[in-house]
Design an enzyme around this catalytic site. Structure first.
Site, short mmCIF file in Angstrom:
data_model
loop_
_atom_site.label_atom_id
_atom_site.label_comp_id
_atom_site.label_asym_id
_atom_site.label_seq_id
_atom_site.Cartn_x
_atom_site.Cartn_y
_atom_site.Cartn_z
CE1 TYR A 80 -3.06 -2.77 0.93
CE2 TYR A 80 -4.60 -1.69 0.64
CZ TYR A 80 -3.89 -2.77 0.88
OH TYR A 80 -5.53 -3.45 0.12
CE LYS A 140 2.92 -18.43 0.38
NZ LYS A 140 2.11 -19.85 0.62
CG ASP A 195 -0.87 -20.45 2.16
OD1 ASP A 195 0.91 -20.05 3.70
OD2 ASP A 195 0.36 -20.63 1.37
CG ASP A 200 -7.66 -4.86 2.21
OD1 ASP A 200 -8.94 -5.11 2.79
OD2 ASP A 200 -7.72 -5.32 0.69
CG ASP A 229 -13.35 -7.75 2.35
OD1 ASP A 229 -13.14 -6.81 2.81
OD2 ASP A 229 -13.56 -7.85 1.34
P1 ATP Z 1 -13.12 -1.48 -1.37
O1 ATP Z 1 -12.24 -2.47 -1.89
O2 ATP Z 1 -13.25 -0.31 -1.53
O3 ATP Z 1 -13.37 -2.21 -0.88
P2 ATP Z 1 -14.89 -3.75 -2.39
O4 ATP Z 1 -14.40 -3.73 -4.06
O5 ATP Z 1 -14.37 -4.54 -0.71
O6 ATP Z 1 -15.28 -1.76 -2.08
P3 ATP Z 1 -17.61 -3.19 -1.40
O7 ATP Z 1 -18.03 -1.63 -1.98
O8 ATP Z 1 -17.15 -3.19 -0.14
O9 ATP Z 1 -16.56 -3.78 -2.49
O10 ATP Z 1 -18.77 -4.40 -1.44
C1 ATP Z 1 -18.50 -5.75 -1.93
C2 ATP Z 1 -19.58 -5.81 -1.93
O11 ATP Z 1 -20.63 -6.23 -0.40
C3 ATP Z 1 -20.68 -5.31 -3.12
O12 ATP Z 1 -22.00 -6.64 -3.45
C4 ATP Z 1 -21.71 -4.92 -2.01
O13 ATP Z 1 -22.88 -4.27 -2.47
C5 ATP Z 1 -22.35 -5.44 -0.96
N1 ATP Z 1 -22.11 -4.60 0.38
C6 ATP Z 1 -20.75 -3.97 1.12
N2 ATP Z 1 -21.56 -3.50 2.07
C7 ATP Z 1 -22.11 -3.95 1.58
C8 ATP Z 1 -23.30 -3.07 3.32
N3 ATP Z 1 -23.06 -2.28 4.02
N4 ATP Z 1 -24.80 -3.50 3.07
C9 ATP Z 1 -24.74 -4.42 1.62
N5 ATP Z 1 -24.33 -4.77 0.93
C10 ATP Z 1 -23.41 -3.85 1.42
#
Ligand code: ATP
Length: 332
Positions: free
Chosen positions: A123, A170, A203, A227, A231
């Site tokens: 980053y 890693k 992994d 990050d 998720d």
């Molecule tokens: P970033 O790279 O900015 O973190 P991202 O690519 O991880 O973004 P997000 O915007 O977090 O993507 O969304 C990923 C998926 O999760 C999308 O389909 C979105 O609609 C869903 N999502 C994210 N936040 C919410 C929320 N608060 N409520 C419902 N769905 C959500």
């Protein structure tokens, strides 16, 4: 009265931050909001998605609640989130991931805290084209930042009665960079004999997390793995709609959900505000309003208990209906 910066981003940002503010106001917390808009909507007028006034406001107030901000791709802007974290030296990204009562998931025993280094790694944005067909991106890991985040993780563990910290790297492949991160974690671990220290490759960690998440307690990771893994852990407890987060430094703290601006559902009143509400609860704890934070959390959990869910969790209520239900539970 405490003044707190309110960073209103774009996408679903305004919808979810309005929800959180409505709930906090309904709980009668004495906060004076210093509203700062950021993101796509301010570029034309101010020339940047993150105008200097936003950073100045956070520096002055010391605490911010933030909704997601999109960085336009390919327009020459540095990521708003990365810039904010770097400029304010918010070196620790804290992402607690715990099952939420009544939200059905594969496992009911997830209680993990992700501690992600927030200022360096890939980053750092040190990238260049070597020739037309070759791009280099430099992964920066320093002893100073690695020891600082390791110290944060162990201090967090001790203060929050956590038993174990696992360093996730890693280091078998990135021997120097991840090797340094791991070496730093080992050094700090030796100062905390009361906390069990584990080492795991990223992994294998991902595989173990989806098979048996209860074996993990605090995870300590460099920026990029942090990050990705956060998720994954969000997915274990119901998805991005419920995953809270905080960016913490020596002088400031910015509380924000793990998720991004979700442009696919923006403006439809469909977003789940839970992640920002839980982030706001942590913010209230941080400013010493623990009781109000707990009241809000109870009202949120009561709403789930009543079977009221937004679309992402299989329910049918809108973001604003969900917010109103929480406020009703708060007042009962
Ligand atoms: P970033 O790279 O900015 O973190 P991202 O690519 O991880 O973004 P997000 O915007 O977090 O993507 O969304 C990923 C998926 O999760 C999308 O389909 C979105 O609609 C869903 N999502 C994210 N936040 C919410 C929320 N608060 N409520 C419902 N769905 C959500």
């Amino acid at each position: 009265m405490k003044t707190i910066t309110l960073i209103q981003g774009d996408g679903i940002g305004p919808e979810i931050i309005n929800s959180a503010v409505k709930i906090i106001d309904a709980a009668k917390v004495n906060i004076d909001w210093d509203l700062q808009t950021a993101g796509a909507g301010v570029i034309e007028k101010e020339g940047s998605p993150l105008p200097a006034r936003v950073l100045e406001s956070v520096r002055k107030n010391g605490v911010a609640l933030k909704s997601p901000v999109t960085t336009p791709i390919g327009k020459g802007f540095r990521s708003v989130n990365v810039t904010l974290r770097k400029e304010l030296d918010l070196y620790a990204n804290l992402r607690p991931c715990c099952n939420i009562p009544s939200v059905k998931t594969r496992f009911d025993n997830v209680d993990i805290v992700v501690v992600r280094e927030n200022t360096e790694d890939l980053y750092a944005g040190v990238e260049k084209m070597i020739d037309n067909n070759t791009a280099h991106s430099i992964k920066i890991i320093t002893r100073k930042a690695s020891e600082r985040i390791a110290k944060f993780a162990f201090e967090y563990a001790v203060k929050n009665n956590r038993k174990q910290v696992s360093a996730v790297t890693k280091a078998n492949i990135c021997k120097l960079s991840d090797g340094l991160f791991l070496e730093s974690a080992r050094k700090i671990a030796a100062e905390y004999p009361q906390v069990q220290f584990k080492e795991i490759l990223v992994d294998n960690c991902c595989m173990q997390l989806v098979q048996n998440p209860s074996q993990f307690d605090v995870l300590l990771l460099p920026n990029l793995y942090g990050d990705i893994v956060s998720d994954l852990t969000a997915g274990l407890i119901g998805g991005l709609g419920v995953a809270q987060g905080a960016n913490i430094g020596e002088n400031c703290a910015v509380f924000e959900p793990v998720h991004g601006s979700a442009p696919d559902i923006a403006g439809q009143d469909k977003a789940n505000p839970t992640a920002i509400i839980l982030s706001a609860v942590e913010m209230l704890n941080y400013i010493g309003e623990k009781e109000k934070g707990q009241m809000i959390k109870n009202a949120l959990f009561e709403t789930f208990k009543q079977g009221i869910f937004t679309v992402d969790l299989g329910g049918g209520v809108s973001c604003s209906e969900f917010t109103d239900k929480i406020i009703k539970n708060l007042q009962e």
